[in-house]
Motif scaffolding. Structure first.
Motif, PDB file in Angstrom:
ATOM      1  N   ARG A 155      17.648  10.184 -12.640  1.00 46.23           N
ATOM      2  CA  ARG A 155      18.104  10.577 -13.969  1.00 46.23           C
ATOM      3  C   ARG A 155      18.236  12.098 -14.044  1.00 46.23           C
ATOM      4  NH1 ARG A 155      14.607  10.144 -17.585  1.00 46.23           N
ATOM      5  NH2 ARG A 155      12.799   9.934 -16.221  1.00 46.23           N
ATOM      6  N   ARG A 156      19.332  12.557 -14.631  1.00 48.97           N
ATOM      7  CA  ARG A 156      19.549  13.997 -14.739  1.00 48.97           C
ATOM      8  C   ARG A 156      18.678  14.641 -15.812  1.00 48.97           C
ATOM      9  NH1 ARG A 156      25.290  16.425 -13.249  1.00 48.97           N
ATOM     10  NH2 ARG A 156      25.744  15.204 -11.388  1.00 48.97           N
ATOM     11  N   ALA A 157      18.127  13.842 -16.706  1.00 51.03           N
ATOM     12  CA  ALA A 157      17.244  14.382 -17.737  1.00 51.03           C
ATOM     13  C   ALA A 157      15.810  14.545 -17.245  1.00 51.03           C
ATOM     14  CB  ALA A 157      17.268  13.477 -18.968  1.00 51.03           C
ATOM     15  N   THR A 158      15.563  14.370 -15.972  1.00 49.07           N
ATOM     16  CA  THR A 158      14.218  14.485 -15.428  1.00 49.07           C
ATOM     17  C   THR A 158      13.743  15.935 -15.463  1.00 49.07           C
ATOM     18  OG1 THR A 158      14.681  12.630 -13.944  1.00 49.07           O
ATOM     19  CG2 THR A 158      12.774  14.008 -13.427  1.00 49.07           C
ATOM     20  N   PRO A 159      12.557  16.220 -16.004  1.00 49.66           N
ATOM     21  CA  PRO A 159      12.027  17.593 -15.995  1.00 49.66           C
ATOM     22  C   PRO A 159      11.696  18.052 -14.576  1.00 49.66           C
ATOM     23  CG  PRO A 159      10.933  16.249 -17.665  1.00 49.66           C
ATOM     24  CD  PRO A 159      11.721  15.310 -16.797  1.00 49.66           C
ATOM     25  N   ILE A 160      11.764  19.364 -14.359  1.00 45.81           N
ATOM     26  CA  ILE A 160      11.410  19.955 -13.068  1.00 45.81           C
ATOM     27  C   ILE A 160      10.342  21.019 -13.295  1.00 45.81           C
ATOM     28  CG2 ILE A 160      13.588  19.459 -11.911  1.00 45.81           C
ATOM     29  CD1 ILE A 160      14.566  22.189 -12.597  1.00 45.81           C
ATOM     30  N   ILE A 161       9.416  21.111 -12.349  1.00 45.30           N
ATOM     31  CA  ILE A 161       8.296  22.044 -12.414  1.00 45.30           C
ATOM     32  C   ILE A 161       8.186  22.759 -11.075  1.00 45.30           C
ATOM     33  CG2 ILE A 161       5.785  22.266 -12.685  1.00 45.30           C
ATOM     34  CD1 ILE A 161       5.800  19.801 -14.411  1.00 45.30           C
ATOM     35  N   VAL A 162       7.954  24.071 -11.123  1.00 50.83           N
ATOM     36  CA  VAL A 162       7.696  24.869  -9.928  1.00 50.83           C
ATOM     37  C   VAL A 162       6.205  25.174  -9.891  1.00 50.83           C
ATOM     38  CG1 VAL A 162       8.126  27.053  -8.748  1.00 50.83           C
ATOM     39  CG2 VAL A 162      10.002  25.857  -9.874  1.00 50.83           C
ATOM     40  N   THR A 163       5.568  24.932  -8.748  1.00 50.43           N
ATOM     41  CA  THR A 163       4.128  25.149  -8.601  1.00 50.43           C
ATOM     42  C   THR A 163       3.866  26.312  -7.657  1.00 50.43           C
ATOM     43  OG1 THR A 163       4.002  23.545  -6.775  1.00 50.43           O
ATOM     44  CG2 THR A 163       3.652  22.720  -9.008  1.00 50.43           C
ATOM     45  N   ARG A 164       2.765  27.020  -7.913  1.00 48.75           N
ATOM     46  CA  ARG A 164       2.408  28.174  -7.085  1.00 48.75           C
ATOM     47  C   ARG A 164       1.949  27.725  -5.699  1.00 48.75           C
ATOM     48  NH1 ARG A 164      -0.437  32.872 -10.594  1.00 48.75           N
ATOM     49  NH2 ARG A 164       0.630  34.034  -8.952  1.00 48.75           N
ATOM     50  N   GLU A 165       1.352  26.546  -5.595  1.00 47.69           N
ATOM     51  CA  GLU A 165       0.961  26.012  -4.301  1.00 47.69           C
ATOM     52  C   GLU A 165       2.009  24.994  -3.850  1.00 47.69           C
ATOM     53  OE1 GLU A 165      -1.732  25.199  -7.022  1.00 47.69           O
ATOM     54  OE2 GLU A 165       0.075  24.139  -7.552  1.00 47.69           O
ATOM     55  N   ARG A 166       1.735  24.328  -2.761  1.00 42.73           N
ATOM     56  CA  ARG A 166       2.624  23.265  -2.318  1.00 42.73           C
ATOM     57  C   ARG A 166       2.623  22.126  -3.317  1.00 42.73           C
ATOM     58  NH1 ARG A 166       4.431  22.692   2.846  1.00 42.73           N
ATOM     59  NH2 ARG A 166       4.116  20.433   2.721  1.00 42.73           N
ATOM     60  N   ALA A 167       3.773  21.516  -3.497  1.00 36.54           N
ATOM     61  CA  ALA A 167       3.873  20.406  -4.443  1.00 36.54           C
ATOM     62  C   ALA A 167       2.982  19.247  -4.037  1.00 36.54           C
ATOM     63  CB  ALA A 167       5.327  19.948  -4.545  1.00 36.54           C
ATOM     64  N   GLU A 168       2.815  19.033  -2.741  1.00 37.97           N
ATOM     65  CA  GLU A 168       1.933  17.961  -2.266  1.00 37.97           C
ATOM     66  C   GLU A 168       0.501  18.187  -2.721  1.00 37.97           C
ATOM     67  OE1 GLU A 168       0.209  16.238   1.990  1.00 37.97           O
ATOM     68  OE2 GLU A 168       1.760  17.805   1.949  1.00 37.97           O
ATOM     69  N   ASP A 169       0.012  19.427  -2.592  1.00 38.03           N
ATOM     70  CA  ASP A 169      -1.353  19.729  -3.023  1.00 38.03           C
ATOM     71  C   ASP A 169      -1.485  19.627  -4.538  1.00 38.03           C
ATOM     72  OD1 ASP A 169      -1.870  20.206  -0.358  1.00 38.03           O
ATOM     73  OD2 ASP A 169      -1.517  22.367  -0.526  1.00 38.03           O
ATOM     74  N   PHE A 170      -0.458  20.040  -5.252  1.00 36.27           N
ATOM     75  CA  PHE A 170      -0.501  19.954  -6.714  1.00 36.27           C
ATOM     76  C   PHE A 170      -0.637  18.507  -7.183  1.00 36.27           C
ATOM     77  CE2 PHE A 170       1.683  19.351 -10.761  1.00 36.27           C
ATOM     78  CZ  PHE A 170       1.072  20.313 -11.561  1.00 36.27           C
ATOM     79  N   LEU A 171       0.132  17.611  -6.587  1.00 33.19           N
ATOM     80  CA  LEU A 171       0.089  16.207  -7.006  1.00 33.19           C
ATOM     81  C   LEU A 171      -1.259  15.569  -6.673  1.00 33.19           C
ATOM     82  CD1 LEU A 171       3.656  14.998  -5.977  1.00 33.19           C
ATOM     83  CD2 LEU A 171       2.839  15.627  -8.241  1.00 33.19           C
ATOM     84  N   ARG A 172      -1.797  15.872  -5.515  1.00 31.96           N
ATOM     85  CA  ARG A 172      -3.056  15.244  -5.116  1.00 31.96           C
ATOM     86  C   ARG A 172      -4.253  15.789  -5.895  1.00 31.96           C
ATOM     87  NH1 ARG A 172      -2.465  12.278  -0.390  1.00 31.96           N
ATOM     88  NH2 ARG A 172      -0.479  12.599   0.713  1.00 31.96           N
ATOM     89  N   GLU A 173      -4.169  17.024  -6.357  1.00 35.66           N
ATOM     90  CA  GLU A 173      -5.284  17.619  -7.090  1.00 35.66           C
ATOM     91  C   GLU A 173      -5.191  17.390  -8.592  1.00 35.66           C
ATOM     92  OE1 GLU A 173      -5.608  21.717  -6.126  1.00 35.66           O
ATOM     93  OE2 GLU A 173      -5.762  21.368  -3.951  1.00 35.66           O
ATOM     94  N   ASN A 174      -4.076  16.918  -9.086  1.00 42.56           N
ATOM     95  CA  ASN A 174      -3.917  16.682 -10.515  1.00 42.56           C
ATOM     96  C   ASN A 174      -4.596  15.374 -10.894  1.00 42.56           C
ATOM     97  OD1 ASN A 174      -3.141  16.675 -13.169  1.00 42.56           O
ATOM     98  ND2 ASN A 174      -1.010  16.120 -12.770  1.00 42.56           N
ATOM     99  N   ARG A 175      -5.746  15.482 -11.537  1.00 47.54           N
ATOM    100  CA  ARG A 175      -6.492  14.314 -11.993  1.00 47.54           C
ATOM    101  C   ARG A 175      -6.696  14.454 -13.503  1.00 47.54           C
ATOM    102  NH1 ARG A 175      -5.101  12.915  -7.853  1.00 47.54           N
ATOM    103  NH2 ARG A 175      -6.239  12.022  -6.084  1.00 47.54           N
ATOM    104  N   PRO A 176      -5.786  13.921 -14.313  1.00 46.38           N
ATOM    105  CA  PRO A 176      -5.929  14.046 -15.771  1.00 46.38           C
ATOM    106  C   PRO A 176      -7.226  13.433 -16.264  1.00 46.38           C
ATOM    107  CG  PRO A 176      -3.736  13.246 -15.159  1.00 46.38           C
ATOM    108  CD  PRO A 176      -4.572  13.185 -13.926  1.00 46.38           C
TER     109      PRO A 176
END
Length: 461
Positions: A177-198
Motif C-alpha cells: 500500500r502506498r499509504a504505508t508510513p515510513i520511519i528512519v531509525t538511527r540504528e539498523r532497522a533489524e535491531d530496532f524491530l527486535r528491541e521494540n517491546r511495547p
C-alpha cells in the motif's frame, strides 16, 4: 325460418356493446380479456426460465475464480518490514515482523497464549521482492504484506543509497500500500524491530497505529508516507521522514523537544523514542531536525495538522522561567511566491493565536500593559528567530526545499516543462524568503481577564 334483416348477420365486437348500442352476452365480452391474461402468463413464464438459465450460467462462470483461493489459516501477516544496508553492493537485509493473529482472536487462557506475539525473519543480501519467497523456506505459512503498518529503514542505508531506487522494487508488488508510513531509525532497522517491546500492546502493529495518532496530536514528528515521499521525489523537493530509535541513552543536559531520538532526558515508558525528523534530499538523508525545528518546518509548509499544541516561551522579565502557552492552529499560513524574476521570492504570513496557560515567575502580565506588550514582543521575536533558523538550515546546510513550497510553485507554471526549465528546486538555496509572524494573545487563562487587548498587528487576510 326467420329471415335475416337488411343489416346482415350480426357479429361479436371486442367491446361489451354491439352496433347501435347492442349489448352482447357477458361471457362473450370476457373472452378477449381471458386471452390477454394467458398470453401475459406465458410471457412471464418464458422470462422467468430465461432469467434462471442466465443466473445458472453466471454462477458456473463465477466458480472459476475459486481456483486461486487462499484460506486464512494458510496466511501469516507481516506487520512491519525493515530494510538495512547489506554487505553486498546493491543488496539489502530485509526483516519481516510476522504477527501471531491467534493472540488477537483467541480468548485468554487458551493454548495460543503460550505462543510468541511476533516472529522475526531476516533475509540477508537480497531484494524486497525475493525476500518474501526466501523467507517462506523457514515459515510454514504464506507471508502476506497487504497489512504492513510501517516500513522501517536504517539510517546508514538512507545516507548511502537512493531511497527511491530501494523502494521501487517493493512498489511493484500489488499487496504493498502506498499509504504505508515510513520511519528512519538511527540504528539498523533489524535491531530496532527486535528491541521494540511495547508495554501496553500485545501486538506491535497496534503500537504503530497508536503512535500515528500521537504524531497528529503533538506535531513534533512528521507524518511521512510512502506515497508522499514519491510525490516529493518526483518534483525534486526535500522530504521529512519520522526519526526514531530504540537505543535510549542516559542524557542529563535537560533537553525537551529540542532533541533528537535518544537524547531525551526521560525515564520509564517504552523502549522507543520518536521525535524529530530525518531530512531527505534527492532520495538520500542529508541531515535531521529536532522536534522543535520539525514543528516550525511543518508550519511553514502548512503541513501541521494539529488543532492546538503546547509550547513554552522564555519569560522576558525573569528568563529563568518559561511561560506555558497553547497555540491555536485554526488558520494556516499564507504562502506567496514570485517567480517573475530569476531568483524567486517567497513570502509567508503566519498567524498565531496564543493562550497563556501559566506564568511560573508570577509576573503580572494581565493588569500591567507595559509588561504585556513586552511579553507579546518577546513571543514574536522568539517565533521569528525559530523560523529563520529552520530556513537557514534548509538553504545552507540541506540545500533543499523541506517546506514543500514546490507544491505552491507548481501552480504558477502552465506546463510541467515550464516548471522544469525554471528549476525551482535548484534555485531554492538562493531564494529570498521573508516570514511575517502575527501574534495575538487571546487570553491569560479562564479566571483572569483584561479589558485591554494585546498590542498586535492586524491580520493581513
Amino acid at each position: 325460418m326467420k329471415k335475416e334483416g337488411r343489416e346482415g348477420p350480426r357479429y361479436s365486437f371486442p367491446s361489451s356493446c354491439g352496433r347501435k348500442g347492442e349489448v352482447l352476452p357477458k361471457k362473450r365480452a370476457e373472452m378477449p380479456q381471458t386471452q390477454t391474461r394467458g398470453r401475459l402468463k406465458r410471457t412471464l413464464w418464458t422470462l422467468g426460465r430465461s432469467a434462471l438459465l442466465f443466473a445458472g450460467i453466471g454462477g458456473l462462470l463465477s466458480l472459476g475464480g475459486c481456483w486461486d483461493k487462499i484460506e486464512l489459516e494458510d496466511i501469516v501477516f507481516a506487520s512491519t518490514i525493515g530494510l538495512d544496508r547489506a554487505e553486498q553492493p546493491g543488496r539489502l537485509d530485509v526483516t519481516f515482523e510476522l504477527m501471531n493473529t491467534k493472540k488477537a482472536s483467541i480468548p485468554i487462557g487458551q493454548t495460543a497464549q503460550k505462543e510468541p506475539n511476533v516472529t522475526y525473519v531476516t533475509v540477508r543480501n537480497t531484494t524486497p521482492i525475493w525476500a518474501r519467497d526466501i523467507a517462506n523456506t523457514v515459515v510454514t505459512r504464506r507471508i502476506n504484506i497487504s497489512h504492513v503498518q510501517t516500513i522501517v529503514i536504517g539510517e546508514k542505508l538512507v545516507r548511502q543509497e537512493d531511497l527511491f531506487i530501494t523502494l521501487a522494487a517493493a512498489l511493484r508488488d500489488p499487496e504493498m500500500r502506498r499509504a504505508t508510513p515510513i520511519i528512519v531509525t538511527r540504528e539498523r532497522a533489524e535491531d530496532f524491530l527486535r528491541e521494540n517491546r511495547p508495554r501496553f500492546e500485545t501486538l506491535p502493529y497496534i503500537f504503530y497505529r497508536f503512535k500515528l495518532n500521537r504524531w497528529k496530536d503533538t506535531g513534533t514528528v512528521p507524518i511521512s508516507t510512502l506515497n508522499e515521499f514519491l510525490r516529493a521525489y518526483s518534483i525534486r523537493a526535500g522530504y521529512l521522514v519520522t526519526f526514531a530509535t530504540a537505543q535510549r541513552g542516559d542524557h542529563s543536559d535537560g533537553k525537551d523537544d529540542r532533541a533528537l531520538p535518544g537524547e531525551l532526558q526521560i525515564e520509564g515508558g517504552g523502549p522507543v523514542e520518536m521525535i524529530g525528523s530525518a531530512v531527505l534530499a534527492r532520495g538520500k538523508m542529508v541531515g535531521s531536525l529536532t522536534g522543535y525545528e520539525t514543528r516550525f518546518a511543518l508550519l511553514l509548509g502548512n503541513q501541521l495538522h494539529v488543532a492546538t499544541y503546547l509550547i513554552g516561551f522564555r519569560d522576558p522579565v525573569d528568563p529563568t522561567y518559561y511561560v506555558s502557552t497553547r497555540i491555536q492552529n485554526w488558520e494556516g499560513p499564507r504562502v506567496r511566491i514570485d517567480v517573475s524574476r530569476d531568483i524567486h521570492r517567497i513570502t509567508v504570513d503566519i498567524p498565531f493565536r496564543v493562550e497563556v496557560l501559566s506564568v511560573p515567575s508570577r509576573v503580572d502580565y494581565v493588569n500591567d500593559a507595559g509588561k504585556r506588550k513586552l511579553l507579546h514582543e518577546s513571543i514574536r521575536k522568539e517565533l521569528e528567530s525559530a523560523f529563520r533558523q529552520v530556513i537557514r538550515r534548509a538553504q545552507e546546510e540541506f540545500e533543499t526545499d523541506i517546506f514543500d513550497w514546490s507544491r505552491f510553485a507548481l501552480r504558477l507554471f502552465p506546463t510541467w516543462e515550464d516548471y522544469r526549465r525554471y528549476d525551482f528546486p535548484g534555485k531554492f538555496p538562493r531564494a529570498e524568503v521573508e516570514v511575517h509572524v502575527d501574534v495575538k494573545i487571546i487570553n491569560f487563562g479562564k479566571t483572569v481577564t483584561t479589558q485591554e487587548e494585546s498590542p498586535e498587528p492586524k491580520m493581513r487576510w
